[in-house]
Design a protein around this motif. Structure first.
Motif, PDB file in Angstrom:
ATOM      1  N   LYS A  98     -95.591   3.119 -37.161  1.00 19.03           N
ATOM      2  CA  LYS A  98     -96.711   3.373 -38.061  1.00 19.03           C
ATOM      3  C   LYS A  98     -97.575   4.509 -37.520  1.00 19.03           C
ATOM      4  O   LYS A  98     -97.519   4.858 -36.344  1.00 19.03           O
ATOM      5  CB  LYS A  98     -97.544   2.105 -38.252  1.00 19.03           C
ATOM      6  CG  LYS A  98     -96.778   0.983 -38.940  1.00 19.03           C
ATOM      7  CD  LYS A  98     -97.623  -0.268 -39.058  1.00 19.03           C
ATOM      8  CE  LYS A  98     -96.836  -1.406 -39.712  1.00 19.03           C
ATOM      9  NZ  LYS A  98     -97.586  -2.673 -39.720  1.00 19.03           N
ATOM     10  N   THR A  99     -98.389   5.064 -38.400  1.00 16.46           N
ATOM     11  CA  THR A  99     -99.350   6.095 -38.029  1.00 16.46           C
ATOM     12  C   THR A  99    -100.740   5.475 -37.945  1.00 16.46           C
ATOM     13  O   THR A  99    -101.148   4.722 -38.832  1.00 16.46           O
ATOM     14  CB  THR A  99     -99.352   7.242 -39.059  1.00 16.46           C
ATOM     15  OG1 THR A  99     -98.089   7.905 -39.012  1.00 16.46           O
ATOM     16  CG2 THR A  99    -100.448   8.244 -38.768  1.00 16.46           C
ATOM     17  N   LEU A 100    -101.448   5.798 -36.873  1.00 15.57           N
ATOM     18  CA  LEU A 100    -102.806   5.317 -36.673  1.00 15.57           C
ATOM     19  C   LEU A 100    -103.763   6.496 -36.774  1.00 15.57           C
ATOM     20  O   LEU A 100    -103.592   7.501 -36.083  1.00 15.57           O
ATOM     21  CB  LEU A 100    -102.923   4.661 -35.293  1.00 15.57           C
ATOM     22  CG  LEU A 100    -104.305   4.186 -34.849  1.00 15.57           C
ATOM     23  CD1 LEU A 100    -104.814   3.066 -35.754  1.00 15.57           C
ATOM     24  CD2 LEU A 100    -104.262   3.712 -33.389  1.00 15.57           C
ATOM     25  N   VAL A 101    -104.758   6.391 -37.635  1.00 19.11           N
ATOM     26  CA  VAL A 101    -105.809   7.404 -37.734  1.00 19.11           C
ATOM     27  C   VAL A 101    -107.055   6.814 -37.072  1.00 19.11           C
ATOM     28  O   VAL A 101    -107.539   5.763 -37.485  1.00 19.11           O
ATOM     29  CB  VAL A 101    -106.102   7.783 -39.196  1.00 19.11           C
ATOM     30  CG1 VAL A 101    -107.078   8.962 -39.247  1.00 19.11           C
ATOM     31  CG2 VAL A 101    -104.818   8.138 -39.937  1.00 19.11           C
ATOM     32  N   LEU A 102    -107.551   7.500 -36.038  1.00 21.09           N
ATOM     33  CA  LEU A 102    -108.557   6.911 -35.160  1.00 21.09           C
ATOM     34  C   LEU A 102    -109.776   7.816 -35.022  1.00 21.09           C
ATOM     35  O   LEU A 102    -109.655   9.013 -34.764  1.00 21.09           O
ATOM     36  CB  LEU A 102    -107.934   6.678 -33.781  1.00 21.09           C
ATOM     37  CG  LEU A 102    -108.814   6.081 -32.686  1.00 21.09           C
ATOM     38  CD1 LEU A 102    -109.164   4.625 -33.004  1.00 21.09           C
ATOM     39  CD2 LEU A 102    -108.094   6.159 -31.330  1.00 21.09           C
ATOM     40  N   THR A 103    -110.950   7.226 -35.193  1.00 22.07           N
ATOM     41  CA  THR A 103    -112.191   7.944 -34.892  1.00 22.07           C
ATOM     42  C   THR A 103    -113.034   7.093 -33.954  1.00 22.07           C
ATOM     43  O   THR A 103    -113.149   5.879 -34.141  1.00 22.07           O
ATOM     44  CB  THR A 103    -112.977   8.296 -36.164  1.00 22.07           C
ATOM     45  OG1 THR A 103    -114.164   9.020 -35.796  1.00 22.07           O
ATOM     46  CG2 THR A 103    -113.364   7.076 -36.964  1.00 22.07           C
ATOM     47  N   THR A 104    -113.585   7.725 -32.916  1.00 19.94           N
ATOM     48  CA  THR A 104    -114.365   6.997 -31.917  1.00 19.94           C
ATOM     49  C   THR A 104    -115.656   7.739 -31.611  1.00 19.94           C
ATOM     50  O   THR A 104    -115.852   8.875 -32.032  1.00 19.94           O
ATOM     51  CB  THR A 104    -113.561   6.818 -30.609  1.00 19.94           C
ATOM     52  OG1 THR A 104    -113.350   8.097 -30.004  1.00 19.94           O
ATOM     53  CG2 THR A 104    -112.214   6.150 -30.882  1.00 19.94           C
ATOM     54  N   THR A 105    -116.508   7.089 -30.841  1.00 16.11           N
ATOM     55  CA  THR A 105    -117.823   7.667 -30.554  1.00 16.11           C
ATOM     56  C   THR A 105    -117.726   8.933 -29.720  1.00 16.11           C
ATOM     57  O   THR A 105    -118.416   9.919 -29.965  1.00 16.11           O
ATOM     58  CB  THR A 105    -118.692   6.631 -29.812  1.00 16.11           C
ATOM     59  OG1 THR A 105    -118.753   5.438 -30.591  1.00 16.11           O
ATOM     60  CG2 THR A 105    -120.104   7.155 -29.594  1.00 16.11           C
TER      61      THR A 105
END
Length: 240
Positions: A98-105
Motif C-alpha cells: 500500500k501507499t502511505l501519505v504522511l504529514t507530520t509536525t
C-alpha cells in the motif's frame, strides 16, 4: 591521500540555510516518530511513503491515489486523516503493498526544506534503521548532513542522540570538524547504555507519554527493528 568527506549536524531546521546541501546527502531525523514510522512502514512492505507538508495535500493525494492518509500535529491524529504517526499502526498485515501519505509536525517539513535547497540525496533515519543508514553513508563517500527535525525549530535531545549514534559508527570514514556533531556524539557516548532511561528526560517523552505512547517511544530508540533505507525518489520515499 584523498580527503575524507565531511559530516555536519544541524540541530534545528532553522539552521539548514547556513549549510550548502547541494553536494551532500541529507539524513532527515525525526526519532519521535516520523522517521521511525517511515522505516517501519517500508520494512513491513509498504510500496512507498509520500511525505507532504500540509494536511490538505495529504487528503488530496490520498484520495487521488486511493492511499492511506496519516498525520499528526502536536502528537495527535489530525481530523480528516485515517491514521496517526505511530509505528505500531503499520504492521505488514495492514500496510503491505500500500501507499502511505504522511504529514507530520517536524520531519516532513525538514525533508521538503532539504529538497528545496538542492540536496543531492535525501534519506531518512532513526534507531530502527540505523545500520542501513550507516552502511549507506560509508559506501557513498560523500559529504553528509545529519538533519535533526527538532520540535517547532527548537532543539530536542532524541534527534541529536541519533545523530551522535550515527557519528560514533561512521566517524573513521569522515572528517568531523563540527561542534554540534562532536556534542551529539558525546551525548550518545554518555547515554548509550541507558537510552530507555535517558529518553524519559526529554520534553517530547512527556508530551507524547501523556497520550499513552510510551511503548512507541521505546520502539523508536531500539536499533535495527526495521532495518531498511528509505530514500526519496520521484516524490516518494521508497526502499533503496
Amino acid at each position: 591521500m584523498q580527503n575524507k568527506p565531511t559530516i555536519h549536524t544541524i540541530l534545528s531546521p532553522s539552521l539548514l540555510k547556513l549549510y550548502n546541501v547541494s553536494d551532500s546527502i541529507v539524513v532527515i531525523i525525526d526519532v519521535f516518530r516520523a522517521t521511525s514510522t517511515i522505516a517501519t512502514a517500508l520494512f513491513n512492505g509498504a510500496d512507498k511513503v509520500i511525505p507532504v507538508s500540509s494536511v490538505e495535500d495529504c487528503v488530496t493525494i490520498g484520495r487521488n491515489l486511493n492511499a492511506i492518509t496519516a498525520g499528526e500535529r502536536d502528537g495527535k491524529i489530525i481530523e480528516g486523516l485515517q491514521h496517526g504517526n505511530s509505528p505500531a499502526e503499520y504492521p505488514r498485515s495492514f500496510i503491505e503493498n500500500k501507499t502511505l501519505v504522511l504529514t507530520t509536525t517536524n520531519g516532513t517539513k525538514l525533508l521538503h526544506m532539504a529538497l528545496d535547497n538542492g540536496a543531492s540525496e535525501v534519506i531518512t533515519g532513526s534507531f530502527p534503521n540505523i545500520s542501513a543508514v550507516c552502511d549507506h553513508l560509508i559506501s557513498l563517500k560523500k559529504n553528509v548532513i545529519l538533519g535533526c527535525s527538532a520540535w517547532k525549530d527548537k532543539f530536542n535531545m532524541e534527534d541529536t542522540l541519533f545523530a551522535g549514534a550515527v557519528i560514533s559508527r561512521i566517524k573513521e570514514h569522515f572528517t568531523v570538524h563540527c561542534d554540534s556533531s562532536m556534542m551529539a556524539e558525546d551525548m550518545y557516548r554518555l547515554h548509550k547504555n541507558d537510552i530507555y532511561s535517558f529518553i524519559r528526560k526529554t520534553t517530547h517523552w512527556h508530551r507524547l507519554a501523556a497520550y499513552g505512547l510510551e511503548s512507541d517511544l521505546e520502539y523508536c530508540v531500539t536499533e535495527d527493528v526495521a532495518n531498511v533505507l528509505p530514500m526519496y525518489k520521484n516524490s516518494a520515499l521508497v526502499r533503496s
